[in-house]
Enzyme design. Sequence first.
Site, PDB file in Angstrom:
ATOM      1  N   LYS A   1       0.720  -1.331   0.038  1.00 28.38           N
ATOM      2  CA  LYS A   1       0.109  -0.113   0.061  1.00 28.38           C
ATOM      3  C   LYS A   1       0.691   1.081  -0.077  1.00 28.38           C
ATOM      4  O   LYS A   1       0.267   2.288  -0.131  1.00 28.38           O
ATOM      5  CB  LYS A   1      -1.079  -0.067   1.183  1.00 28.38           C
ATOM      6  CG  LYS A   1      -1.842   1.486   1.357  1.00 28.38           C
ATOM      7  CD  LYS A   1      -2.919   0.613   2.516  1.00 28.38           C
ATOM      8  CE  LYS A   1      -3.476   2.063   2.991  1.00 28.38           C
ATOM      9  NZ  LYS A   1      -4.945   1.448   4.111  1.00 28.38           N
TER      10      LYS A   1
ATOM     11  N   ASN B   1       3.554  -3.138   9.150  1.00 29.92           N
ATOM     12  CA  ASN B   1       3.173  -3.656  11.432  1.00 29.92           C
ATOM     13  C   ASN B   1       5.036  -3.900  11.481  1.00 29.92           C
ATOM     14  O   ASN B   1       4.949  -4.252  12.741  1.00 29.92           O
ATOM     15  CB  ASN B   1       2.257  -3.980  11.757  1.00 29.92           C
ATOM     16  CG  ASN B   1       0.614  -3.383  12.373  1.00 29.92           C
ATOM     17  OD1 ASN B   1       0.947  -2.173  12.115  1.00 29.92           O
ATOM     18  ND2 ASN B   1      -0.003  -4.227  12.110  1.00 29.92           N
ATOM     19  N   THR B   2       5.145  -4.824  11.213  1.00 36.63           N
ATOM     20  CA  THR B   2       6.373  -4.925  10.898  1.00 36.63           C
ATOM     21  C   THR B   2       7.547  -4.792  11.390  1.00 36.63           C
ATOM     22  O   THR B   2       8.240  -4.889  12.614  1.00 36.63           O
ATOM     23  CB  THR B   2       7.052  -6.700   9.709  1.00 36.63           C
ATOM     24  OG1 THR B   2       6.062  -7.434   9.802  1.00 36.63           O
ATOM     25  CG2 THR B   2       8.380  -6.963  10.018  1.00 36.63           C
TER      26      THR B   2
ATOM     27  N   GLU C   1       9.181 -11.730  28.164  1.00 39.71           N
ATOM     28  CA  GLU C   1       7.914 -10.852  28.284  1.00 39.71           C
ATOM     29  C   GLU C   1       6.787 -11.266  29.285  1.00 39.71           C
ATOM     30  O   GLU C   1       6.644 -12.276  29.479  1.00 39.71           O
ATOM     31  CB  GLU C   1       7.707 -10.515  27.116  1.00 39.71           C
ATOM     32  CG  GLU C   1       8.941 -10.186  26.290  1.00 39.71           C
ATOM     33  CD  GLU C   1       8.677  -9.559  24.931  1.00 39.71           C
ATOM     34  OE1 GLU C   1       7.692  -9.984  24.389  1.00 39.71           O
ATOM     35  OE2 GLU C   1       9.450  -9.139  24.198  1.00 39.71           O
TER      36      GLU C   1
ATOM     37  N   HIS D   1      -2.293  -2.905  23.555  1.00 43.21           N
ATOM     38  CA  HIS D   1      -0.725  -2.773  23.947  1.00 43.21           C
ATOM     39  C   HIS D   1      -1.417  -1.741  25.244  1.00 43.21           C
ATOM     40  O   HIS D   1      -1.460  -0.896  25.034  1.00 43.21           O
ATOM     41  CB  HIS D   1      -0.379  -2.289  23.354  1.00 43.21           C
ATOM     42  CG  HIS D   1       1.400  -3.162  23.174  1.00 43.21           C
ATOM     43  ND1 HIS D   1       1.810  -2.114  25.113  1.00 43.21           N
ATOM     44  CD2 HIS D   1       2.319  -3.273  23.351  1.00 43.21           C
ATOM     45  CE1 HIS D   1       3.548  -3.239  24.928  1.00 43.21           C
ATOM     46  NE2 HIS D   1       2.880  -3.907  23.954  1.00 43.21           N
TER      47      HIS D   1
ATOM     48  N   ARG E   1      -1.058  -8.746  28.063  1.00 43.71           N
ATOM     49  CA  ARG E   1      -1.475  -7.880  28.043  1.00 43.71           C
ATOM     50  C   ARG E   1      -2.881  -7.553  28.417  1.00 43.71           C
ATOM     51  O   ARG E   1      -3.424  -6.342  28.758  1.00 43.71           O
ATOM     52  CB  ARG E   1      -1.672  -7.479  26.444  1.00 43.71           C
ATOM     53  CG  ARG E   1       0.159  -7.791  26.476  1.00 43.71           C
ATOM     54  CD  ARG E   1       0.217  -7.265  24.774  1.00 43.71           C
ATOM     55  NE  ARG E   1       2.011  -7.277  24.315  1.00 43.71           N
ATOM     56  CZ  ARG E   1       2.793  -7.327  23.117  1.00 43.71           C
ATOM     57  NH1 ARG E   1       1.602  -7.511  22.402  1.00 43.71           N
ATOM     58  NH2 ARG E   1       3.907  -7.283  22.976  1.00 43.71           N
TER      59      ARG E   1
ATOM     60  N   HIS F   1      -4.264  -2.402  19.145  1.00 46.51           N
ATOM     61  CA  HIS F   1      -2.710  -2.861  19.111  1.00 46.51           C
ATOM     62  C   HIS F   1      -2.589  -4.078  17.676  1.00 46.51           C
ATOM     63  O   HIS F   1      -2.164  -3.883  17.020  1.00 46.51           O
ATOM     64  CB  HIS F   1      -1.912  -3.185  19.844  1.00 46.51           C
ATOM     65  CG  HIS F   1      -0.713  -3.607  19.779  1.00 46.51           C
ATOM     66  ND1 HIS F   1       0.422  -3.194  19.560  1.00 46.51           N
ATOM     67  CD2 HIS F   1       0.436  -4.796  20.480  1.00 46.51           C
ATOM     68  CE1 HIS F   1       1.988  -3.333  19.008  1.00 46.51           C
ATOM     69  NE2 HIS F   1       2.151  -4.902  19.110  1.00 46.51           N
TER      70      HIS F   1
ATOM     71  N   ARG G   1      -2.995 -11.847  22.704  1.00 49.55           N
ATOM     72  CA  ARG G   1      -2.728 -13.193  21.811  1.00 49.55           C
ATOM     73  C   ARG G   1      -1.067 -12.483  22.840  1.00 49.55           C
ATOM     74  O   ARG G   1      -0.889 -11.889  23.932  1.00 49.55           O
ATOM     75  CB  ARG G   1      -1.900 -11.922  20.497  1.00 49.55           C
ATOM     76  CG  ARG G   1      -0.313 -12.156  20.392  1.00 49.55           C
ATOM     77  CD  ARG G   1      -0.164 -11.311  19.005  1.00 49.55           C
ATOM     78  NE  ARG G   1      -0.034  -9.790  18.784  1.00 49.55           N
ATOM     79  CZ  ARG G   1       1.211  -9.377  19.747  1.00 49.55           C
ATOM     80  NH1 ARG G   1       2.380 -10.220  19.822  1.00 49.55           N
ATOM     81  NH2 ARG G   1       0.806  -8.096  19.513  1.00 49.55           N
TER      82      ARG G   1
ATOM     83  N   LEU H   1       4.976 -12.295  14.660  1.00 50.16           N
ATOM     84  CA  LEU H   1       5.978 -12.599  14.013  1.00 50.16           C
ATOM     85  C   LEU H   1       6.398 -14.044  13.778  1.00 50.16           C
ATOM     86  O   LEU H   1       6.263 -14.180  13.208  1.00 50.16           O
ATOM     87  CB  LEU H   1       7.409 -12.178  14.327  1.00 50.16           C
ATOM     88  CG  LEU H   1       7.207 -10.215  14.412  1.00 50.16           C
ATOM     89  CD1 LEU H   1       8.478  -9.406  14.915  1.00 50.16           C
ATOM     90  CD2 LEU H   1       7.316  -9.729  13.716  1.00 50.16           C
TER      91      LEU H   1
END
Length: 654
Positions: A125, A132-133, A204, A324, A379, A440, A475, A481
């Site tokens: 685009k 987002n990566t 994390e 997030h 999260r 997010h 998630r 990823l």
Amino acid sequence: MTTVLPAGSGTLHYSVKIYKGQHFRRNSWVSVTAFKRCTQKDLSCAMSSSICRSHGVSKSLKTQRYSFSHFPFYESWKPSRTAVNSCLEDGSTKFFDFVVIGSGVAGLRYALEVAKHGTVAVITKAEPHESNTNYAQGGVSAVLCPSDSVESHMRDTIVAGAYLCDEETVRVVCTEGPDRIRELIAMGASFDHGEDGNLHLAREGGHSHHRIVHAADMTGREIERALLEAVVNDPNISMFQHHFAIDLLTSQGGSETVCHGVDTLNTESLEVVRFISKVTLLASGGAGHIYPTTTNPPVATGDGIAMAHRAEAVISNMEFVQFHPTALADEGLPIKPEKSRENAFLVTEAVRGDGGILYNLAKERFMPLYDEREELAPRDVVARSIDDQLKKWNEKYVLLNISHKPKEQILAHFPNIAAECLKYGLDITSQPIPVVPAAHYMCGGVRAGLQGETNVSGLYVAGEVACTGLHGANRLASNSLLEALVFARRAVQPSIDHMSQSGFYVGPSSRWARPVMPSSLPSSAMDDILNVTEQMRKDLQSIMWEYVGIVRSTRRLESAEKKIHELETQWEKFLFQQGWEPTMVALEACEMRNLFCCAKLVVSSALARHESRGLHYTIDFPHVEESMRLPTIILPCSTVSTTWSSRQLHKQPV
């Protein structure tokens, strides 16, 4: 493998929950139901037992496998390493073996593999790196430490996902993940190493082990760099930047929907370019911009999910929008940014994983009040806790403090965050960071099987646009990823098989109405359309934040549904009063159409879930209900709205 609606080893009896409202009901039905797996050869059974009901009319959705020789408009084609740049109609139609929509990790990784077997067009685009990566800071989770295990990673994923995850998908991703990381390293991606020479593995929130592979706090950027470099050097891959995907091109044979490519708008030349392909991979990312504050780049307007919905793909779990917990709160910076950001600056999960502590503005640590895991809770828990603190004290942000750690360690682990904050007078080595939740990640999306396949033949999905069942209701940090890498790779072989059995569509161009630019409209009308659309976009985002945010209620969701319907009707009426035609397209208008679509999918899915699970928390059903531990499914409908925003330009019978 494919996902099908009849679940379990016997007959599953369930009630289809029709959501309320008029405008959106014409296009889809929403149900909370279950899936089972079946093999690729059993695709003909997919969804055959799923009955949709509306106003007393039922429709049985079936997916059947046809030989392509049954379709007279196909031309046999042998895979070739020679670039296929056959162009028809003054260069406005291009033919490729594979079309990839999106240039994030999923799209690029897939393109590099299928390019060994045919020609590939990567449609993006904006700039190729704008995905987002590129904004993913934390890293990629994978079992790479001897003390860790696949079972432990699975358990953490399922717990974070509030037990709504598909266990088979979770096992596949956690098992294959380490090999996908090793492939990236072999391709030249550079990750941080410890003093012992081994990969430095961070921890994390929600993870029981140190398993996050990272490149400081710019992991996504490093992965994107390595993949783009390989793509640029591959002669079989053509990159089409600044091409906005408008609609998938599909036809129907019996009860099967087949994808033949995509119409795009070159936003620089303002030309419509049609891509005809044997296989299409949708890897277009999420829909963060249905909310006013999001960590997503401006391109994340839900285009892929909306296109797939219009193409009659099954959509799942859209109520699970991950906020997030820690985006940079500009209002709390010593020096305020001169203009508002297009997307919020993410303060990675890894800051809390590295010992960061959350305080309210009264300097009180609050996470121990909400969860025994404190700052390392998943999260959804942390975001709701911050939201509660903000409402309780009527504050605009909370504080995340990492300054008690050694300065050298902070600057080594979080150089990007430190540099961004320093631009606004904040030194994170000695001062706390003002943070606030922001939209997010979409845990829902286009329903995919274990090989990225959808119920639309020839259409595969990977990355955030897909709902594979990995994330469930929430998630786990740094699993996105990983999922993109695993499913991009898993979609390769079935795509190659499909390509080798398929031919190019060579029917008349008029079979699909070709979108046109609104060049016939006076400039004053276009200026008015753009201004009104910009305001409507802000109004939609405000509705979503106020009524469909972190904490929800049935009354507020129903209000959102009504307000969104009224807003969309008002917008469409204005467009047509200005002379807009159904075949007209423009970037801002098409994005608005897609934002409306995704917002309605989220609201209707949220209304169908009568419990609080993971990211979906409603005060009317505050507890988890075991009977509701099923995905939310949005099925396509035979009735197609005639309005511009939901009209299916791609739809053609065989």
